[in-house]
Design a protein around this motif. Structure first.
Motif, PDB file in Angstrom:
ATOM      1  N   TYR A 277       0.831  -1.209   0.000  1.00 33.04           N
ATOM      2  CA  TYR A 277       0.000   0.000   0.000  1.00 33.04           C
ATOM      3  C   TYR A 277       0.873   1.271   0.000  1.00 33.04           C
ATOM      4  CZ  TYR A 277       0.775  -0.084   5.127  1.00 33.04           C
ATOM      5  OH  TYR A 277       1.333  -0.104   6.387  1.00 33.04           O
TER       6      TYR A 277
ATOM      7  N   ALA B 114       5.635   1.532   5.458  1.00 38.25           N
ATOM      8  CA  ALA B 114       6.946   1.746   6.081  1.00 38.25           C
ATOM      9  C   ALA B 114       6.980   0.923   7.357  1.00 38.25           C
ATOM     10  CB  ALA B 114       7.140   3.230   6.401  1.00 38.25           C
TER      11      ALA B 114
ATOM     12  N   LEU C  88       0.761 -11.222  11.391  1.00 35.70           N
ATOM     13  CA  LEU C  88      -0.410 -10.496  10.864  1.00 35.70           C
ATOM     14  C   LEU C  88      -0.481 -10.665   9.354  1.00 35.70           C
ATOM     15  CD1 LEU C  88       0.103  -7.267  12.990  1.00 35.70           C
ATOM     16  CD2 LEU C  88      -1.563  -9.071  13.405  1.00 35.70           C
TER      17      LEU C  88
ATOM     18  N   PRO D  69     -14.074  -5.875   7.512  1.00 36.30           N
ATOM     19  CA  PRO D  69     -15.035  -5.343   8.481  1.00 36.30           C
ATOM     20  C   PRO D  69     -16.419  -5.930   8.263  1.00 36.30           C
ATOM     21  CG  PRO D  69     -14.614  -3.728   6.768  1.00 36.30           C
ATOM     22  CD  PRO D  69     -13.687  -4.887   6.502  1.00 36.30           C
TER      23      PRO D  69
ATOM     24  N   ILE E  72     -11.336   3.246   5.620  1.00 33.84           N
ATOM     25  CA  ILE E  72     -11.879   2.795   6.911  1.00 33.84           C
ATOM     26  C   ILE E  72     -10.720   2.240   7.727  1.00 33.84           C
ATOM     27  CG2 ILE E  72     -13.479   1.228   8.073  1.00 33.84           C
ATOM     28  CD1 ILE E  72     -15.282   1.334   5.651  1.00 33.84           C
ATOM     29  N   GLY E  73     -10.503   2.813   8.906  1.00 32.86           N
ATOM     30  CA  GLY E  73      -9.432   2.319   9.775  1.00 32.86           C
ATOM     31  C   GLY E  73      -8.316   3.332   9.938  1.00 32.86           C
ATOM     32  N   THR E  74      -7.945   3.563  11.187  1.00 28.45           N
ATOM     33  CA  THR E  74      -6.870   4.527  11.472  1.00 28.45           C
ATOM     34  C   THR E  74      -5.821   3.894  12.397  1.00 28.45           C
ATOM     35  OG1 THR E  74      -8.305   5.421  13.191  1.00 28.45           O
ATOM     36  CG2 THR E  74      -8.207   6.644  11.122  1.00 28.45           C
TER      37      THR E  74
ATOM     38  N   SER F 140      -1.988   1.678  12.423  1.00 30.60           N
ATOM     39  CA  SER F 140      -0.671   2.011  11.827  1.00 30.60           C
ATOM     40  C   SER F 140      -0.775   2.080  10.310  1.00 30.60           C
ATOM     41  CB  SER F 140       0.359   0.947  12.177  1.00 30.60           C
ATOM     42  OG  SER F 140       0.423   0.747  13.552  1.00 30.60           O
ATOM     43  N   THR F 141      -1.562   1.158   9.729  1.00 30.49           N
ATOM     44  CA  THR F 141      -1.670   1.113   8.270  1.00 30.49           C
ATOM     45  C   THR F 141      -2.438   2.325   7.743  1.00 30.49           C
ATOM     46  OG1 THR F 141      -1.710  -1.301   8.366  1.00 30.49           O
ATOM     47  CG2 THR F 141      -2.500  -0.285   6.345  1.00 30.49           C
TER      48      THR F 141
ATOM     49  N   THR G 107     -12.212   4.832  16.360  1.00 32.14           N
ATOM     50  CA  THR G 107     -11.597   5.188  17.645  1.00 32.14           C
ATOM     51  C   THR G 107     -10.369   6.046  17.359  1.00 32.14           C
ATOM     52  OG1 THR G 107     -12.196   2.949  18.369  1.00 32.14           O
ATOM     53  CG2 THR G 107     -10.758   4.211  19.830  1.00 32.14           C
TER      54      THR G 107
ATOM     55  N   THR H 298      -8.455  -2.328   7.894  1.00 35.28           N
ATOM     56  CA  THR H 298      -9.164  -2.801   9.084  1.00 35.28           C
ATOM     57  C   THR H 298      -8.433  -3.923   9.834  1.00 35.28           C
ATOM     58  OG1 THR H 298     -10.505  -4.033   7.483  1.00 35.28           O
ATOM     59  CG2 THR H 298     -11.478  -2.055   8.423  1.00 35.28           C
TER      60      THR H 298
ATOM     61  N   PHE I 145      -5.964  -7.258  10.917  1.00 34.93           N
ATOM     62  CA  PHE I 145      -5.712  -8.678  10.621  1.00 34.93           C
ATOM     63  C   PHE I 145      -6.280  -9.569  11.718  1.00 34.93           C
ATOM     64  CE2 PHE I 145      -2.610  -6.015   8.631  1.00 34.93           C
ATOM     65  CZ  PHE I 145      -2.473  -6.559   7.372  1.00 34.93           C
TER      66      PHE I 145
ATOM     67  N   ASN J  68      -9.723  -1.137  23.077  1.00 36.12           N
ATOM     68  CA  ASN J  68      -9.845  -2.351  22.282  1.00 36.12           C
ATOM     69  C   ASN J  68      -8.666  -2.401  21.312  1.00 36.12           C
ATOM     70  OD1 ASN J  68     -10.936  -4.668  21.265  1.00 36.12           O
ATOM     71  ND2 ASN J  68     -12.211  -3.597  19.771  1.00 36.12           N
TER      72      ASN J  68
ATOM     73  N   TRP K 100      -5.949  -5.280  18.752  1.00 41.87           N
ATOM     74  CA  TRP K 100      -5.695  -6.644  18.275  1.00 41.87           C
ATOM     75  C   TRP K 100      -4.769  -7.407  19.222  1.00 41.87           C
ATOM     76  CZ3 TRP K 100      -0.682  -7.995  17.213  1.00 41.87           C
ATOM     77  CH2 TRP K 100       0.215  -6.986  16.876  1.00 41.87           C
TER      78      TRP K 100
HETATM   79  P1  NAP Z   1      -5.275  -2.295  13.289  1.00 42.80           P
HETATM   80  O1  NAP Z   1      -4.260  -1.679  14.132  1.00 42.80           O
HETATM   81  O2  NAP Z   1      -5.964  -3.500  13.785  1.00 42.80           O
HETATM   82  O3  NAP Z   1      -6.330  -1.161  12.929  1.00 42.80           O
HETATM   83  C1  NAP Z   1      -7.549  -1.458  12.302  1.00 42.80           C
HETATM   84  C2  NAP Z   1      -8.356  -0.199  12.160  1.00 42.80           C
HETATM   85  O4  NAP Z   1      -9.571  -0.506  11.509  1.00 42.80           O
HETATM   86  C3  NAP Z   1      -8.725   0.434  13.496  1.00 42.80           C
HETATM   87  O5  NAP Z   1      -8.708   1.814  13.350  1.00 42.80           O
HETATM   88  C4  NAP Z   1     -10.139  -0.090  13.717  1.00 42.80           C
HETATM   89  O6  NAP Z   1     -10.914   0.712  14.556  1.00 42.80           O
HETATM   90  C5  NAP Z   1     -10.661  -0.041  12.308  1.00 42.80           C
HETATM   91  N1  NAP Z   1     -11.788  -0.928  12.073  1.00 42.80           N
HETATM   92  C6  NAP Z   1     -11.798  -2.288  12.101  1.00 42.80           C
HETATM   93  N2  NAP Z   1     -13.032  -2.745  11.837  1.00 42.80           N
HETATM   94  C7  NAP Z   1     -13.816  -1.659  11.647  1.00 42.80           C
HETATM   95  C8  NAP Z   1     -15.193  -1.479  11.366  1.00 42.80           C
HETATM   96  N3  NAP Z   1     -16.012  -2.520  11.212  1.00 42.80           N
HETATM   97  N4  NAP Z   1     -15.660  -0.228  11.243  1.00 42.80           N
HETATM   98  C9  NAP Z   1     -14.841   0.818  11.402  1.00 42.80           C
HETATM   99  N5  NAP Z   1     -13.531   0.735  11.678  1.00 42.80           N
HETATM  100  C10 NAP Z   1     -13.030  -0.504  11.801  1.00 42.80           C
HETATM  101  O7  NAP Z   1      -4.706  -2.700  11.834  1.00 42.80           O
HETATM  102  P2  NAP Z   1      -3.461  -2.114  11.017  1.00 42.80           P
HETATM  103  O8  NAP Z   1      -3.506  -0.634  10.985  1.00 42.80           O
HETATM  104  O9  NAP Z   1      -3.404  -2.825   9.731  1.00 42.80           O
HETATM  105  O10 NAP Z   1      -2.235  -2.480  11.913  1.00 42.80           O
HETATM  106  C11 NAP Z   1      -2.104  -3.778  12.438  1.00 42.80           C
HETATM  107  C12 NAP Z   1      -0.718  -3.937  12.958  1.00 42.80           C
HETATM  108  O11 NAP Z   1       0.142  -4.184  11.867  1.00 42.80           O
HETATM  109  C13 NAP Z   1      -0.130  -2.734  13.638  1.00 42.80           C
HETATM  110  O12 NAP Z   1      -0.576  -2.530  14.932  1.00 42.80           O
HETATM  111  C14 NAP Z   1       1.319  -3.065  13.543  1.00 42.80           C
HETATM  112  O13 NAP Z   1       1.693  -3.998  14.519  1.00 42.80           O
HETATM  113  C15 NAP Z   1       1.397  -3.704  12.169  1.00 42.80           C
HETATM  114  N6  NAP Z   1       1.781  -2.657  11.231  1.00 42.80           N
HETATM  115  C16 NAP Z   1       2.993  -2.178  11.389  1.00 42.80           C
HETATM  116  C17 NAP Z   1       3.406  -1.205  10.586  1.00 42.80           C
HETATM  117  C18 NAP Z   1       4.747  -0.721  10.813  1.00 42.80           C
HETATM  118  O14 NAP Z   1       5.019   0.390  10.489  1.00 42.80           O
HETATM  119  N7  NAP Z   1       5.642  -1.560  11.395  1.00 42.80           N
HETATM  120  C19 NAP Z   1       2.596  -0.666   9.599  1.00 42.80           C
HETATM  121  C20 NAP Z   1       1.335  -1.174   9.453  1.00 42.80           C
HETATM  122  C21 NAP Z   1       0.936  -2.176  10.281  1.00 42.80           C
HETATM  123  P3  NAP Z   1     -10.873   0.535  16.162  1.00 42.80           P
HETATM  124  O15 NAP Z   1      -9.578   1.149  16.599  1.00 42.80           O
HETATM  125  O16 NAP Z   1     -12.069   1.206  16.651  1.00 42.80           O
HETATM  126  O17 NAP Z   1     -10.895  -0.943  16.425  1.00 42.80           O
END
Ligand code: NAP
Length: 505
Positions: A66, A70, A153, A159, A191-193, A195-196, A217, A351, A353, A462, A464
């Motif tokens: 995407y 990074a 992950l 969602p 949708i989703g805020t 790290s990604t 959130t 959203t 993993f 809340n 993961w």
């Molecule tokens: P995430 O942290 O699980 O975030 C998912 C987002 O989607 C949250 O904002 C969540 O909201 C939202 N969401 C999920 N279901 C939804 C729904 N039905 N309606 C509305 N919003 C919804 O996922 P991610 O951002 O992909 O990151 C996952 C992990 O991957 C990170 O924590 C990190 O460990 C890793 N990652 C690392 C890097 C890096 O730079 N190393 C980069 C990207 C990812 P809520 O907060 O309300 O649940």
């Protein structure tokens, strides 16, 4: 001399005719699989194959493409200790650069030739003291040891929003980016805020006509500058001593962070919170927007967001923060509870993993026919994240309940592999089967779950990290405790089956 002493003398150094030959399968050619192949070779193991479902190495760095991808661990730390990279172009490097690094290391160290690409292992069954593997292509292999380096992950969570399938434009998960989708001049919804999502906002906000960011959130965001290294710095990095020194300094700094988050009341956790608050207060000018971006939980409870410019991007004229609950997806876009339809051309689902899948969907059948789905029917369980009762000679890297949110996963995998190497030495020395004792595993897990109560991850948000009980599935103790646990197996925790006990099959 005891067998144990003999085995430690033999460990990784000597091979004798009396040593048992081990055939090993490594599953996955991501960061941990590449590491395993290199370390096995260094230790003198020659009979192994890496199985990789994709067409190239890199794991998560291959699958995620995407815009803005990074790593939020500094690159000089997010590198193998044995392969420092003098050429990282900035402190937090782009995904493509990280992917090129892993590919380069795998090529230089002969991992590519050991890998069967496009050959997903579908099942692993323990029978007659060996693991029997079958791949998607119908290839079969029989090995003594399985090393599952299958990542953490990698199964996108879609969602549960009504009407998702009805959207008229292009819609895709962040980990399955559709590069045919036109972003320039388009109305994009995100949708989703996590790290990604945050990285995507920073990368695309000035390319699109309008970016609607759907935030369920708010997130705490730590601002970290990420200016490219200067030519002088890059020149300095050519000196390996400088790089090693930087690696050590970053590791020490990271340990401070790791040790902070395991104690919600610690002074360091408060410092992290203050730095995030400062970022919000100083860098979001509009008070109304600032309040909507202000989280209501302790900083670092959710995985902390590291970004040089998220707030700046959110204040861009074509970015709209939407905090109303999403009612449904309609062909034209997203309808929120207030009845507004946010019309979109492209909808990105950042959203997250399924964080509890681990080695699955691979079918793993252990001793006496027990499947991994049965063993993990409540939730994933492993001794020190590495091994499971009833699954002898099956070892995991970055397995369940390990340090996923607080340490660099490369450092973790290196320490775990050094531990696994000692289990392999024991097997080479003649022990037929090694698996952790069930009671010990359950006792360790109970101790881990109890310790988690003190961590910042359990302060009321809340994320993961949390399992079905609301307990963070991660390492709740200091870095040093992990390093000590990984230094040497506590053999009392394992059930060892000798060749004589097992008898002829
Ligand atoms: P995430 O942290 O699980 O975030 C998912 C987002 O989607 C949250 O904002 C969540 O909201 C939202 N969401 C999920 N279901 C939804 C729904 N039905 N309606 C509305 N919003 C919804 O996922 P991610 O951002 O992909 O990151 C996952 C992990 O991957 C990170 O924590 C990190 O460990 C890793 N990652 C690392 C890097 C890096 O730079 N190393 C980069 C990207 C990812 P809520 O907060 O309300 O649940």
């Amino acid at each position: 001399m005891s067998n144990r002493t003999l085995s430690s003398i033999r460990f990784g150094v000597m091979t004798t005719d009396s040593q048992r030959h081990l055939r090993i399968a490594i599953i996955g050619a991501g960061m941990a699989g590449i590491l395993s192949a290199i370390k096995l070779t260094e230790a003198g193991y020659t009979d192994f194959t890496v199985y990789e479902k994709g067409d190239s190495v890199g794991g998560t760095w291959r699958e995620n493409t995407y815009p803005g991808l990074a790593c939020d661990v500094p690159s000089q730390l997010y590198s193998y200790s044995f392969a420092p990279n003098p050429n990282w172009t900035q402190p937090y490097s782009r995904g493509s650069e990280i992917q090129a690094y892993f590919t380069g290391v795998a090529q230089e160290r002969g991992v590519i030739e050991r890998t069967r690409f496009n050959d997903e292992v579908k099942s692993c069954e323990f029978a007659d003291g060996k693991w029997h593997l079958v791949t998607a292509n119908g290839h079969e292999d029989v090995v003594d040891v399985v090393i599952a380096a299958t990542g953490v992950l990698h199964h996108p969570s879609m969602p549960d929003i009504a009407g998702l399938e009805s959207f008229g434009g292009k819609s895709f998960h962040s980990a399955r980016w559709d590069h045919d989708a036109v972003l320039d001049g388009a109305r994009v919804g995100l949708i989703g805020t996590g790290s990604t999502g945050v990285q995507i906002v920073s990368a695309i906000h000035d390319r699109v006509e309008r970016l609607d960011v759907f935030q369920r959130t708010a997130q705490w965001v730590l601002q970290m500058p990420n200016e490219p290294f200067t030519s002088e710095e890059l020149e300095g990095h050519q000196d390996l001593d400088v790089l090693r020194d930087n690696h050590e300094k970053l590791s020490v700094a990271f340990r401070r962070f790791s040790n902070a988050v395991i104690d919600a009341e610690s002074e360091e956790t408060a410092v992290i919170g203050a730095a995030c608050l400062f970022n919000l207060e100083q860098n979001v000018a509009d008070p109304e927007l600032r309040e909507r971006l202000r989280p209501t939980y302790t900083a670092a409870c959710k995985r902390l967001i590291i970004s040089p410019d998220f707030y700046e991007a959110m204040q861009h004229e074509n970015v709209v923060l939407v905090t109303d609950h999403i009612a449904e997806i309609v062909p034209q876009g997203v309808r929120t509870d207030d009845g507004v339809v946010h019309e979109l051309d492209v909808l990105v689902l950042a959203t997250g993993f399924h964080a509890d899948y681990f080695v699955r969907p691979m079918k793993v059948i252990g001793r006496d026919g027990v499947t991994i789905d049965e063993a993990w029917k409540d939730r994933p369980l492993a001794y020190l994240s590495i091994a499971m009762p009833d699954f002898p000679n099956f070892f995991m890297l970055n397995g369940p309940n390990g340090p996923v949110g607080n340490f660099s996963l490369i450092e973790v995998a290196e320490m775990q592999f050094a531990y696994i190497e000692q289990l392999l030495a024991e097997l080479s020395n003649g022990t037929a089967e090694i698996s952790p004792n069930r009671e010990v595993t359950l006792a360790c897990e109970a101790e881990r779950a109890a310790a988690a109560a003190k961590t910042v991850w359990m302060t009321g948000c809340n994320s993961w990290y949390l399992d079905d009980r609301g307990i963070p599935a991660t390492w709740p103790w200091p870095f040093d405790r992990f390093r000590d646990a990984m230094a040497k197996p506590n053999w009392e925790a394992f059930d060892l089956v000798s060749a004589t006990q097992r008898g002829p099959r």
